[in-house]
Scaffold this motif. Sequence first.
Motif, PDB file in Angstrom:
ATOM      1  N   GLN A  83       0.961  -1.275   0.133  1.00  0.00           N
ATOM      2  CA  GLN A  83       0.190  -0.004   0.124  1.00  0.00           C
ATOM      3  C   GLN A  83       0.920   1.353   0.100  1.00  0.00           C
ATOM      4  O   GLN A  83       1.847   1.189   0.448  1.00  0.00           O
ATOM      5  CB  GLN A  83      -1.092  -0.040   1.241  1.00  0.00           C
ATOM      6  N   PRO A  84       0.498   2.185  -0.534  1.00  0.00           N
ATOM      7  CA  PRO A  84       1.275   3.447  -0.569  1.00  0.00           C
ATOM      8  C   PRO A  84       1.246   4.268   0.830  1.00  0.00           C
ATOM      9  O   PRO A  84       0.223   4.118   1.567  1.00  0.00           O
ATOM     10  CB  PRO A  84       0.519   4.344  -1.688  1.00  0.00           C
ATOM     11  N   ASP A  85       1.857   4.828   1.202  1.00  0.00           N
ATOM     12  CA  ASP A  85       2.149   5.850   2.366  1.00  0.00           C
ATOM     13  C   ASP A  85       1.318   7.105   2.187  1.00  0.00           C
ATOM     14  O   ASP A  85       1.727   7.864   1.797  1.00  0.00           O
ATOM     15  CB  ASP A  85       3.628   5.921   2.686  1.00  0.00           C
ATOM     16  N   THR A  86       0.053   6.845   2.646  1.00  0.00           N
ATOM     17  CA  THR A  86      -0.843   8.047   2.528  1.00  0.00           C
ATOM     18  C   THR A  86      -0.508   9.281   3.727  1.00  0.00           C
ATOM     19  O   THR A  86      -1.263  10.230   3.674  1.00  0.00           O
ATOM     20  CB  THR A  86      -2.272   7.527   2.702  1.00  0.00           C
ATOM     21  N   ASN A  87       0.135   8.818   4.775  1.00  0.00           N
ATOM     22  CA  ASN A  87       0.252   9.620   5.660  1.00  0.00           C
ATOM     23  C   ASN A  87       1.348  10.508   5.753  1.00  0.00           C
ATOM     24  O   ASN A  87       1.516  11.647   6.399  1.00  0.00           O
ATOM     25  CB  ASN A  87       0.427   8.795   7.181  1.00  0.00           C
ATOM     26  N   ARG A  88       2.260  10.249   4.882  1.00  0.00           N
ATOM     27  CA  ARG A  88       3.408  11.178   4.383  1.00  0.00           C
ATOM     28  C   ARG A  88       3.012  12.465   3.735  1.00  0.00           C
ATOM     29  O   ARG A  88       1.830  12.397   2.895  1.00  0.00           O
ATOM     30  CB  ARG A  88       4.676  10.595   3.635  1.00  0.00           C
ATOM     31  N   ARG A  89       3.839  13.482   3.758  1.00  0.00           N
ATOM     32  CA  ARG A  89       3.539  14.713   3.140  1.00  0.00           C
ATOM     33  C   ARG A  89       3.923  14.735   1.814  1.00  0.00           C
ATOM     34  O   ARG A  89       5.071  14.237   1.435  1.00  0.00           O
ATOM     35  CB  ARG A  89       4.263  15.625   4.041  1.00  0.00           C
ATOM     36  N   LYS A  90       2.950  15.203   0.762  1.00  0.00           N
ATOM     37  CA  LYS A  90       3.308  15.168  -0.604  1.00  0.00           C
ATOM     38  C   LYS A  90       4.139  16.011  -1.120  1.00  0.00           C
ATOM     39  O   LYS A  90       4.300  17.428  -0.483  1.00  0.00           O
ATOM     40  CB  LYS A  90       1.938  15.216  -1.457  1.00  0.00           C
ATOM     41  N   GLU A  91       4.873  15.661  -1.915  1.00  0.00           N
ATOM     42  CA  GLU A  91       5.989  16.616  -2.548  1.00  0.00           C
ATOM     43  C   GLU A  91       5.461  17.369  -3.713  1.00  0.00           C
ATOM     44  O   GLU A  91       4.388  16.940  -4.187  1.00  0.00           O
ATOM     45  CB  GLU A  91       7.157  15.745  -2.919  1.00  0.00           C
ATOM     46  N   PHE A  92       6.132  18.375  -4.064  1.00  0.00           N
ATOM     47  CA  PHE A  92       5.490  19.327  -5.014  1.00  0.00           C
ATOM     48  C   PHE A  92       5.336  18.594  -6.378  1.00  0.00           C
ATOM     49  O   PHE A  92       4.168  18.960  -6.554  1.00  0.00           O
ATOM     50  CB  PHE A  92       6.398  20.677  -5.230  1.00  0.00           C
ATOM     51  N   LEU A  93       5.948  17.765  -6.813  1.00  0.00           N
ATOM     52  CA  LEU A  93       5.963  17.200  -8.030  1.00  0.00           C
ATOM     53  C   LEU A  93       4.901  16.017  -8.336  1.00  0.00           C
ATOM     54  O   LEU A  93       4.622  15.674  -9.122  1.00  0.00           O
ATOM     55  CB  LEU A  93       7.447  16.635  -8.522  1.00  0.00           C
ATOM     56  N   GLU A  94       4.415  15.795  -6.919  1.00  0.00           N
ATOM     57  CA  GLU A  94       3.243  14.910  -6.865  1.00  0.00           C
ATOM     58  C   GLU A  94       2.044  15.265  -7.571  1.00  0.00           C
ATOM     59  O   GLU A  94       0.887  15.007  -7.358  1.00  0.00           O
ATOM     60  CB  GLU A  94       3.356  14.247  -5.692  1.00  0.00           C
ATOM     61  N   GLY A  95       2.090  16.662  -7.725  1.00  0.00           N
ATOM     62  CA  GLY A  95       0.741  17.169  -8.125  1.00  0.00           C
ATOM     63  C   GLY A  95       0.353  17.408  -9.475  1.00  0.00           C
ATOM     64  O   GLY A  95      -0.483  17.747  -9.951  1.00  0.00           O
ATOM     65  N   PHE A  96       1.373  16.618 -10.311  1.00  0.00           N
ATOM     66  CA  PHE A  96       1.381  16.587 -11.675  1.00  0.00           C
ATOM     67  C   PHE A  96       1.635  15.409 -12.236  1.00  0.00           C
ATOM     68  O   PHE A  96       2.209  14.483 -11.508  1.00  0.00           O
ATOM     69  CB  PHE A  96       2.565  17.492 -12.365  1.00  0.00           C
ATOM     70  N   PRO A  97       0.847  15.049 -13.263  1.00  0.00           N
ATOM     71  CA  PRO A  97       0.635  13.582 -13.687  1.00  0.00           C
ATOM     72  C   PRO A  97       2.425  13.328 -14.517  1.00  0.00           C
ATOM     73  O   PRO A  97       2.558  14.377 -15.034  1.00  0.00           O
ATOM     74  CB  PRO A  97      -0.404  13.436 -14.901  1.00  0.00           C
ATOM     75  N   LEU A  98       2.757  11.927 -14.592  1.00  0.00           N
ATOM     76  CA  LEU A  98       3.748  11.857 -15.252  1.00  0.00           C
ATOM     77  C   LEU A  98       3.725  12.215 -16.597  1.00  0.00           C
ATOM     78  O   LEU A  98       5.033  12.535 -17.327  1.00  0.00           O
ATOM     79  CB  LEU A  98       4.187  10.366 -15.048  1.00  0.00           C
ATOM     80  N   ASP A  99       2.724  12.089 -17.357  1.00  0.00           N
ATOM     81  CA  ASP A  99       2.842  12.379 -18.745  1.00  0.00           C
ATOM     82  C   ASP A  99       2.662  14.007 -18.966  1.00  0.00           C
ATOM     83  O   ASP A  99       3.090  14.274 -20.218  1.00  0.00           O
ATOM     84  CB  ASP A  99       1.446  11.875 -19.442  1.00  0.00           C
ATOM     85  N   ALA A 100       2.614  14.926 -18.044  1.00  0.00           N
ATOM     86  CA  ALA A 100       2.925  16.244 -18.112  1.00  0.00           C
ATOM     87  C   ALA A 100       4.436  16.506 -18.176  1.00  0.00           C
ATOM     88  O   ALA A 100       4.661  17.743 -18.167  1.00  0.00           O
ATOM     89  CB  ALA A 100       1.988  16.898 -17.250  1.00  0.00           C
ATOM     90  N   MET A 101       5.108  15.726 -17.623  1.00  0.00           N
ATOM     91  CA  MET A 101       6.733  15.985 -17.268  1.00  0.00           C
ATOM     92  C   MET A 101       7.433  15.486 -18.515  1.00  0.00           C
ATOM     93  O   MET A 101       7.115  14.621 -19.413  1.00  0.00           O
ATOM     94  CB  MET A 101       6.989  14.977 -16.161  1.00  0.00           C
ATOM     95  N   LYS A 102       8.496  16.198 -18.927  1.00  0.00           N
ATOM     96  CA  LYS A 102       9.547  15.949 -19.688  1.00  0.00           C
ATOM     97  C   LYS A 102      10.971  16.037 -19.379  1.00  0.00           C
ATOM     98  O   LYS A 102      11.082  17.007 -18.564  1.00  0.00           O
ATOM     99  CB  LYS A 102       9.428  16.997 -20.956  1.00  0.00           C
ATOM    100  N   MET A 103      11.668  14.834 -19.685  1.00  0.00           N
ATOM    101  CA  MET A 103      12.915  14.841 -19.103  1.00  0.00           C
ATOM    102  C   MET A 103      13.744  15.657 -20.213  1.00  0.00           C
ATOM    103  O   MET A 103      13.680  15.497 -21.347  1.00  0.00           O
ATOM    104  CB  MET A 103      13.991  13.646 -19.041  1.00  0.00           C
TER     105      MET A 103
END
Length: 177
Positions: A83-103
Motif C-alpha cells: 500500500q502507498p504511504d498516505t500519511n507522508r507529506r506530498k512533495e510538489f511534483l506529486e501534483g502533476f501527472p507523469l505524462d505532463a513531465m518531460k526530461m
Amino acid sequence: MMRRAYLLLPLLLALAGCGDSNVQEVRNWMKEVDAQTQPTVQPLSEPKKFVPFAYAPVEQTDPFNPNKLLTELAKARPGGGLQPDTNRRKEFLEGFPLDAMKMVGTMEKDRQMYGLLQIDRTVYQVRPGQHAGQNFGLITSVSEDAIAVKEIVQDAAGDWVERMSKLELQESKENTK
C-alpha cells in the motif's frame, strides 16, 4: 330509352353474380369434411415437481453480506499488503501527472546525478528518492537518458501493485537543426 337499358344491363349482371348458385354445394362439402376429420392432439407431459430450497442463514454464510466478501478478498490478496504511504507529506511534483513531465537533461552536483524535468515552462531538479507523479511515484534512478519511476497503482481487483515508468530524454528542436 335504349340508353337506359345499356346502363341497367351491367347492374343486373352484377346482381346476378350475388345469387346462391354453388354456395350450398360448398357448405355441404365443408360439413362432410368436418364430420370425417378427427383432430389429433398429443397429450401434454406432466409438469416437473418443484422442490424449494430452504436456506438457513444461521448455519451458512450470507452470500450478499459485503463485509464477509471484503474479508475473504483481503485473505486472498496475493499483493502482500502493498500500500502507498498516505500519511507522508506530498512533495510538489506529486501534483502533476507523469505524462505532463518531460526530461530535458541531467546535471551532476556533488557526485550526485540530478535529472532535469520540465513541466510547462519550468525546469525542476530531481534525484533518486524523491517522489513525482500522481500515482505515488518514487524516482528510483537517474541516468543520462532516462529517469526511472516506480509507481504504486490499484489494479482492476483493487490490489495495490507496483508499475515501473520511465521518463526518457526529449531531444530539443534546437539540437536537431
